[in-house]
Design an enzyme around this catalytic site. Structure first.
Site, PDB file in Angstrom:
ATOM      1  N   LEU A 298      70.514  14.225  29.838  1.00  0.00           N
ATOM      2  CA  LEU A 298      69.900  14.981  30.933  1.00  0.00           C
ATOM      3  C   LEU A 298      68.402  14.664  31.097  1.00  0.00           C
ATOM      4  O   LEU A 298      67.688  14.534  30.109  1.00  0.00           O
ATOM      5  CB  LEU A 298      70.090  16.470  30.650  1.00  0.00           C
TER       6      LEU A 298
ATOM      7  N   GLU B   4      72.451  22.777  48.714  1.00  0.00           N
ATOM      8  CA  GLU B   4      73.002  24.116  48.879  1.00  0.00           C
ATOM      9  C   GLU B   4      72.019  25.083  48.218  1.00  0.00           C
ATOM     10  O   GLU B   4      71.556  24.833  47.097  1.00  0.00           O
ATOM     11  CB  GLU B   4      74.372  24.228  48.184  1.00  0.00           C
TER      12      GLU B   4
ATOM     13  N   HIS C 248      56.756  35.626  30.802  1.00  0.00           N
ATOM     14  CA  HIS C 248      56.784  34.153  30.709  1.00  0.00           C
ATOM     15  C   HIS C 248      57.416  33.714  29.386  1.00  0.00           C
ATOM     16  O   HIS C 248      58.193  32.770  29.347  1.00  0.00           O
ATOM     17  CB  HIS C 248      55.370  33.577  30.846  1.00  0.00           C
TER      18      HIS C 248
ATOM     19  N   SER D 121      53.040  26.006  40.160  1.00  0.00           N
ATOM     20  CA  SER D 121      52.727  25.424  41.477  1.00  0.00           C
ATOM     21  C   SER D 121      51.224  25.182  41.591  1.00  0.00           C
ATOM     22  O   SER D 121      50.430  25.750  40.830  1.00  0.00           O
ATOM     23  CB  SER D 121      53.188  26.362  42.587  1.00  0.00           C
TER      24      SER D 121
ATOM     25  N   TRP E  59      47.243  27.981  40.186  1.00  0.00           N
ATOM     26  CA  TRP E  59      45.914  27.861  39.556  1.00  0.00           C
ATOM     27  C   TRP E  59      45.029  29.041  39.942  1.00  0.00           C
ATOM     28  O   TRP E  59      44.068  29.355  39.260  1.00  0.00           O
ATOM     29  CB  TRP E  59      45.218  26.561  39.979  1.00  0.00           C
TER      30      TRP E  59
ATOM     31  N   ASP F 213      61.740  32.510  39.135  1.00  0.00           N
ATOM     32  CA  ASP F 213      60.829  33.541  39.642  1.00  0.00           C
ATOM     33  C   ASP F 213      61.174  34.895  39.030  1.00  0.00           C
ATOM     34  O   ASP F 213      62.340  35.169  38.721  1.00  0.00           O
ATOM     35  CB  ASP F 213      60.943  33.597  41.177  1.00  0.00           C
TER      36      ASP F 213
HETATM   37  C1  FPP Z   1      57.384  32.785  37.992  1.00  0.00           C
HETATM   38  O1  FPP Z   1      57.389  34.157  37.733  1.00  0.00           O
HETATM   39  C2  FPP Z   1      57.108  32.014  36.780  1.00  0.00           C
HETATM   40  C3  FPP Z   1      56.033  31.172  36.588  1.00  0.00           C
HETATM   41  C4  FPP Z   1      55.018  30.911  37.619  1.00  0.00           C
HETATM   42  C5  FPP Z   1      55.813  30.481  35.302  1.00  0.00           C
HETATM   43  C6  FPP Z   1      57.041  29.891  34.711  1.00  0.00           C
HETATM   44  C7  FPP Z   1      56.734  29.379  33.365  1.00  0.00           C
HETATM   45  C8  FPP Z   1      57.518  29.499  32.284  1.00  0.00           C
HETATM   46  C9  FPP Z   1      58.863  30.129  32.264  1.00  0.00           C
HETATM   47  C10 FPP Z   1      57.042  28.928  30.993  1.00  0.00           C
HETATM   48  C11 FPP Z   1      57.008  27.454  31.124  1.00  0.00           C
HETATM   49  C12 FPP Z   1      57.356  26.634  29.996  1.00  0.00           C
HETATM   50  C13 FPP Z   1      58.146  25.525  30.039  1.00  0.00           C
HETATM   51  C14 FPP Z   1      57.982  24.507  28.992  1.00  0.00           C
HETATM   52  C15 FPP Z   1      59.163  25.251  31.083  1.00  0.00           C
HETATM   53  P1  FPP Z   1      56.216  35.042  38.325  1.00  0.00           P
HETATM   54  O2  FPP Z   1      55.113  35.104  37.336  1.00  0.00           O
HETATM   55  O3  FPP Z   1      55.823  34.505  39.671  1.00  0.00           O
HETATM   56  O4  FPP Z   1      56.926  36.437  38.457  1.00  0.00           O
HETATM   57  P2  FPP Z   1      56.643  37.571  39.552  1.00  0.00           P
HETATM   58  O5  FPP Z   1      57.021  36.991  40.892  1.00  0.00           O
HETATM   59  O6  FPP Z   1      57.568  38.659  39.120  1.00  0.00           O
HETATM   60  O7  FPP Z   1      55.199  37.942  39.454  1.00  0.00           O
END
Ligand code: FPP
Length: 246
Positions: free
Chosen positions: A132, A208, A38, A66, A70, A21
């Site tokens: 892994l 945990e 991202h 999640s 969407w 996050d």
């Molecule tokens: C949460 O931060 C992050 C996401 C919802 C997207 C995570 C996706 C990636 C890191 C790229 C995915 C690629 C792969 C292959 C794993 P947020 O956008 O909710 O941040 P905020 O809470 O600060 O708005």
């Protein structure tokens, strides 16, 4: 001494789940668009996954997208999907080199066709890797997963394959998307939020929980090692008292 040297390799968690996050806030702090966060989040993904593989962690499960995500602005959703496609494409060679098996959980049929094909193609390519297991939770909702398990059990009862009295924790677990995986012993959430956000609700019954204020793009291998050291200091009692554990 660094955190890595403090880790007791004989007591590693087998499975680490991560709520990544803070990408958006990280980008905003730098005056950039959310997508920039991202993109840098992907660098953390690579670092943390490779550090986990090096240590000998067996399973890492990342909350990548999640079911609720969407509803984000259309352009952000499209950018995350594109990023996922390009990341899988770029990383597949390293997955093979590092013996990493890619896996995914969630309502995968909701993914755009191109993302779905890239993902399932990479899962297939890595299916014989024995190191892994990297699971991406995509279009994932834990409540939906639980409802889905209940529904598949009901169908099995209806078809006469299962008796209602055979439904227990074991059979229920076998009908979750995570069938065959051990439960996570450690759940990490970045960005200073203290929530589970509909993630692996059944599976984290005894996990945990580790919360850090670091935003995901700043979370790197040293932070993972710190979380594992913290985990190893905890006493996991599973409802027993301390004296019973020794
Ligand atoms: C949460 O931060 C992050 C996401 C919802 C997207 C995570 C996706 C990636 C890191 C790229 C995915 C690629 C792969 C292959 C794993 P947020 O956008 O909710 O941040 P905020 O809470 O600060 O708005």
């Amino acid at each position: 001494m660094g955190y890595k040297e403090q880790i007791d390799i004989s007591r590693l968690p087998q499975h680490i789940a991560i709520i990544m996050d803070g990408n958006g806030r990280w980008a905003k702090e730098k005056g950039k668009l959310r997508v920039f966060g991202h993109k840098n989040g992907v660098v953390s993904v690579r670092d943390v996954v490779e550090a986990s593989a090096e240590l000998g962690i067996k399973y890492v499960t990342l909350y990548t997208f999640s079911s609720e995500n969407w509803n984000r602005p259309r352009l952000e959703v499209a950018a995350i999907m594109e990023l996922m496609i390009s990341t899988i494409n770029k990383e597949i060679g390293r997955f093979m080199q590092n013996n990493i098996r890619l896996n995914a959980i969630g309502d995968l049929e909701m993914l755009p066709e191109k993302a779905y094909n890239e993902l399932t193609g990479a899962i297939k390519k890595t299916e014989h890797n024995t190191g892994l297991v990297l699971t991406l939770a995509l279009s994932y909702s834990s409540r939906r997963e639980i409802v889905h398990a209940a529904r598949s059990l009901a169908c099995k009862v209806q078809r006469g394959e299962l008796k209602p009295e055979d439904i227990n924790e074991e059979t229920f677990k076998d009908n979750l998307y995570t069938d065959g995986m051990p439960d996570p012993e450690l759940l990490i959430r970045t960005s200073g939020e203290y929530r589970i956000s509909n993630y692996l609700l059944w599976q984290i019954a005894y996990a945990e929980l580790y919360f850090t204020s670091k935003l995901w793009p700043d979370f790197r291998r040293e932070d993972l090692f710190e979380a594992i050291v913290d985990y190893q200091k905890r006493e996991r009692r599973f409802g027993l008292i301390s004296e019973q554990l020794n």
